[in-house]
Design a protein around this motif. Sequence first.
Motif, short mmCIF file in Angstrom:
data_model
loop_
_atom_site.label_atom_id
_atom_site.label_comp_id
_atom_site.label_asym_id
_atom_site.label_seq_id
_atom_site.Cartn_x
_atom_site.Cartn_y
_atom_site.Cartn_z
N ARG A 146 0.65 -1.37 0.10
CA ARG A 146 -0.11 -0.07 0.14
C ARG A 146 0.70 1.37 -0.17
N ARG A 147 1.98 1.05 -0.61
CA ARG A 147 2.85 2.46 -0.84
C ARG A 147 3.30 2.98 -2.04
N ILE A 148 3.65 4.11 -1.95
CA ILE A 148 4.23 4.87 -3.40
C ILE A 148 5.57 5.15 -3.10
N LEU A 149 6.79 4.59 -3.57
CA LEU A 149 8.07 4.64 -3.48
C LEU A 149 8.57 5.86 -4.40
N ILE A 150 9.22 6.66 -4.01
CA ILE A 150 9.39 7.85 -4.78
C ILE A 150 11.05 7.88 -5.00
N PHE A 151 11.56 7.73 -6.10
CA PHE A 151 13.22 7.49 -6.48
C PHE A 151 13.64 8.66 -7.36
N ASN A 152 15.08 9.06 -7.46
CA ASN A 152 15.48 10.16 -8.41
C ASN A 152 15.62 8.71 -9.49
N LYS A 153 16.12 9.42 -10.62
CA LYS A 153 16.17 8.88 -12.17
C LYS A 153 17.42 8.01 -12.02
N ASP A 154 18.35 8.16 -11.08
CA ASP A 154 19.54 7.34 -10.93
C ASP A 154 19.22 5.96 -10.13
N GLY A 155 18.16 6.01 -9.46
CA GLY A 155 17.64 4.77 -8.72
C GLY A 155 17.73 5.18 -7.23
N SER A 156 18.26 6.34 -6.84
CA SER A 156 18.65 6.55 -5.33
C SER A 156 17.21 6.86 -4.89
N PHE A 157 16.90 6.42 -3.46
CA PHE A 157 15.65 6.39 -2.88
C PHE A 157 15.45 8.01 -2.08
N ILE A 158 14.17 8.43 -2.35
CA ILE A 158 13.80 9.53 -1.94
C ILE A 158 12.93 9.49 -0.67
N LYS A 159 11.78 8.96 -0.70
CA LYS A 159 10.94 8.82 0.34
C LYS A 159 9.53 7.92 -0.14
N SER A 160 8.89 7.45 0.87
CA SER A 160 7.70 6.46 0.57
C SER A 160 6.44 7.38 1.09
N LEU A 161 5.30 7.02 0.48
CA LEU A 161 4.23 7.22 1.00
C LEU A 161 3.20 6.17 1.17
N LYS A 162 2.35 6.22 2.24
CA LYS A 162 1.42 4.95 2.52
C LYS A 162 0.07 5.31 2.52
N PHE A 163 -0.93 4.72 1.95
CA PHE A 163 -2.32 4.60 1.83
C PHE A 163 -2.90 4.06 3.04
N ASN A 164 -3.94 4.54 3.67
CA ASN A 164 -4.56 3.89 4.87
C ASN A 164 -5.63 2.94 4.14
N SER A 165 -5.99 3.24 2.95
CA SER A 165 -7.06 2.42 2.21
C SER A 165 -6.03 1.28 1.40
N TRP A 166 -6.54 0.61 0.63
CA TRP A 166 -6.06 -0.42 -0.33
C TRP A 166 -6.18 -0.33 -1.80
N PRO A 167 -5.69 0.70 -2.39
CA PRO A 167 -5.88 0.84 -3.81
C PRO A 167 -5.47 -0.30 -4.64
N TYR A 168 -6.48 -0.68 -6.04
CA TYR A 168 -5.81 -1.59 -6.72
C TYR A 168 -4.95 -1.15 -7.71
N SER A 169 -5.09 0.18 -8.17
CA SER A 169 -4.40 1.09 -9.14
C SER A 169 -4.19 2.56 -9.02
N ILE A 170 -3.01 3.03 -9.45
CA ILE A 170 -2.86 4.60 -9.24
C ILE A 170 -2.84 5.22 -10.60
N GLY A 171 -2.93 6.39 -10.41
CA GLY A 171 -2.50 7.32 -11.57
C GLY A 171 -1.91 8.60 -10.93
N TYR A 172 -0.73 9.18 -11.69
CA TYR A 172 -0.20 10.21 -11.23
C TYR A 172 -0.41 11.58 -11.60
N ILE A 173 -0.77 12.58 -10.64
CA ILE A 173 -1.22 13.96 -11.02
C ILE A 173 -0.15 14.84 -10.77
N LYS A 174 0.27 15.02 -9.46
CA LYS A 174 1.77 15.89 -9.23
C LYS A 174 2.17 15.34 -8.04
N PRO A 175 3.23 15.94 -7.66
CA PRO A 175 4.16 15.40 -6.10
C PRO A 175 2.92 15.53 -5.32
#
Length: 260
Positions: A146-175
């Motif tokens: 139930r997470r979104i993991l955010i990375f830089n283009k070189d693969g380095s990790f930035i942070k993660s975000l977690k949903f309290n609900s359980w989505p099947y699929s997501i779409g990206y709008i903006k950060p």
Amino acid sequence: MRRQHAKKMNKQIIFLFCLILTCSCVKSSHSDVLCEECPVRIIDILPMHESIMFEMGECQIEVVAELSLPNTFKYMGCQKMIYEDGYFYILDEKYNRTIHVFDSLGNYHANVGTRGRAEHEYINAPTDFFVDTQTKTIHVFERDSRRILIFNKDGSFIKSLKFNSWPYSIGYIKPGTYWAAFNYKKAGNDAGLGVFCPEADKIKRAYNLKKDCAFVNKHRTFRKYDGINYHIPNLSDSVLVMKGDTITEIVKKYEVKIPK
């Protein structure tokens, strides 16, 4: 003194009740919108004519590249591929459970995330991903955690975000803001869509999918092109067109007309 103390207590209780009521209203402040209220456009298709394939003049090949996979990876799966700003991004959910990044010549650039138990790792495998060319970040959705993991283009990790609900699929709008397909109990236990701000633990808007949209929850139902999200549910009779956090149009597919 007792009367004054009682009045003071009553005021505190009333203030506390108002504060709780206000907080609960803010927490759940979103509008339920039926998709029947959105404009509907119907596409008519003539079998054996327009629907066969693109004509050669309608498409253009931009890049042809032979991808060089490092020896550390024996096989490579491809559940989704994006070409943005001179780089290929390939979702390998089945074999290596990562996202491979290649340059326009096919040279291996990086792999985004690995399997593990740390914050920057996938519990199982990435489900979907989106590339933000402005911030040069990769937003990876893993449904199992139930997470979104955010990375830089070189693969380095930035942070993660977690949903309290359980989505099947997501779409990206903006950060920090994402579309999500989910089961929304307040919308009558029907499958629905929501605009989520996971970091603030808030649903900004919920769409209840009912009569106009046959809907089956499935992974990777969102596509983004030129700033517009398209939601294409599995086995659906409709494509939902989204600009920002609003559904602007429902395209019904298809009223088939057979030539006489």
